[in-house]
Enzyme design. Structure first.
Site: not given
Length: 349
Positions: A170, A197, A289
């Site tokens: 991310s 992401h 995540d």
């Protein structure tokens, strides 16, 4: 509570005023200056001492990439790239700015009468607030080069080869991914599945850019493909990616950890489909995540690696995986590709 100090660098007077309006309406922020060139921003950087910078990409004179490099060298400051999704050249500059140390890329807000204005403005302010809390270091493009000078211990012997590599990243991911993937030569024997992401409108630009800076072909999964060596598959915008019965599948199920696509969904599917033949890596990123998916892989006997705190831009996702005891090994960024090559050695295609 003190306000977040924002420096806006944007050459268009109209967009500059729009950004000042959007950010100024949010009580969390104070716009300390709005300037039309990177050169002026750099000249005033120390005096203004911003907590976060909103940076345009296409600027007169020094562009956004060069500005990012200069900012990270002179006075490392969190940077949110604000770019129009207009052409390949601008997207390429934006992706390289992320590699150079910028933390996030968001769409340039459209006019106040546009239906998407409110959501775009809200997203911009959210990103500025979140990224203002990230501690960045000078010369971000070289971050991690000083880590991992000691020799790695050999990986534990395994009776069966690995069949697939799952990667999740991310905030700070593009920078970390280029280092890891560039360290895996084009003959790396495993197919790679990746969740990064990123703002949906920049996904295609990210895929094209990643193909250009790594030895691999990068594709957006369509569903139904069989993973193949030399190819990195990423999920399309707002879809989960899973490996099921050896083929790729897409899903519209609800977000997991506020993310769709979710790294946990991908890694959990590798646990189910590959068991101990899976390799999982979780890189820098905010939030958690990927951690639950990595825990599922670890429980299934897979080998799992988390990037270490010192080399992360944000030690959120790897820390969550470590907390769950889901990690076989914690490594600095510079040593992850070395370990992956050792683990994958001898694997068939």
């Amino acid at each position: 509570m003190s306000k977040i100090r924002v420096l806006i660098i944007e050459d268009s007077l109209v967009v500059r005023e729009l950004l000042k309006h959007i950010i100024g309406l949010d009580e969390r922020f104070e716009v300390v200056a709005a300037v039309e060139s990177a050169e002026e921003g750099l000249l005033r950087l120390d005096a203004l001492a911003p907590d976060v910078i909103s940076l345009d990409i296409r600027l007169p004179g020094m562009n956004g990439l060069d500005a990012t490099l200069q900012i990270m060298q002179r006075r490392a400051t969190p940077i949110v790239v604000v770019a129009a999704n207009v052409d390949d050249d601008e997207l390429n500059i934006a992706m390289n700015a992320l590699r150079a140390g910028a933390l996030s890329v968001v769409e340039k807000p459209v006019g106040v009468t546009n239906a998407a204005f409110e959501s775009m403005a809200r997203h911009l302010c959210t990103q500025l607030a979140i990224m203002s809390q990230v501690r960045v270091v000078r010369q971000g493009i070289d971050r991690g080069l000083r880590f991992g000078t000691t020799e790695l211990p050999p990986p534990p012997p395994r009776g069966a080869g690995y069949s697939v590599l799952g990667l999740v990243a991310s905030t700070g991911g593009p920078q970390a991914l280029t280092q890891v993937l560039s360290g895996l030569d084009k003959d790396f024997p495993l197919p790679i599945l990746l969740v990064q992401h990123i703002t949906a409108s920049f996904l295609e630009g990210f895929v094209s850019w990643l193909s250009g800076v790594t030895p691999f072909t990068v594709r957006i999964a369509q569903g139904g493909e069989c993973p193949e060596r030399g190819v990195i598959f990423v999920p399309p915008a707002d879809r989960h990616l899973r490996l099921t019965g050896g083929t790729l599948a897409l899903s519209d199920l609800p977000p997991v950890n506020s993310q769709r696509p979710s790294g946990s969904v991908l890694l959990s599917s590798l646990a189910e489909d590959c068991g101990r033949r899976g390799l999982g890596v979780i890189l820098t990123g905010m939030g958690s995540d990927g951690a639950e998916g990595m825990a599922a892989m670890h429980k299934a006997g897979a080998y799992t690696i988390a990037q270490d705190e010192d080399s992360c831009v944000v030690y959120g996702m790897p820390a969550a995986a470590v907390k769950l005891k889901a990690v076989s090994e914690v490594l600095p960024l510079t040593r992850i590709s070395e370990r992956l090559r050792a683990l994958a050695g001898g694997c068939g295609p």
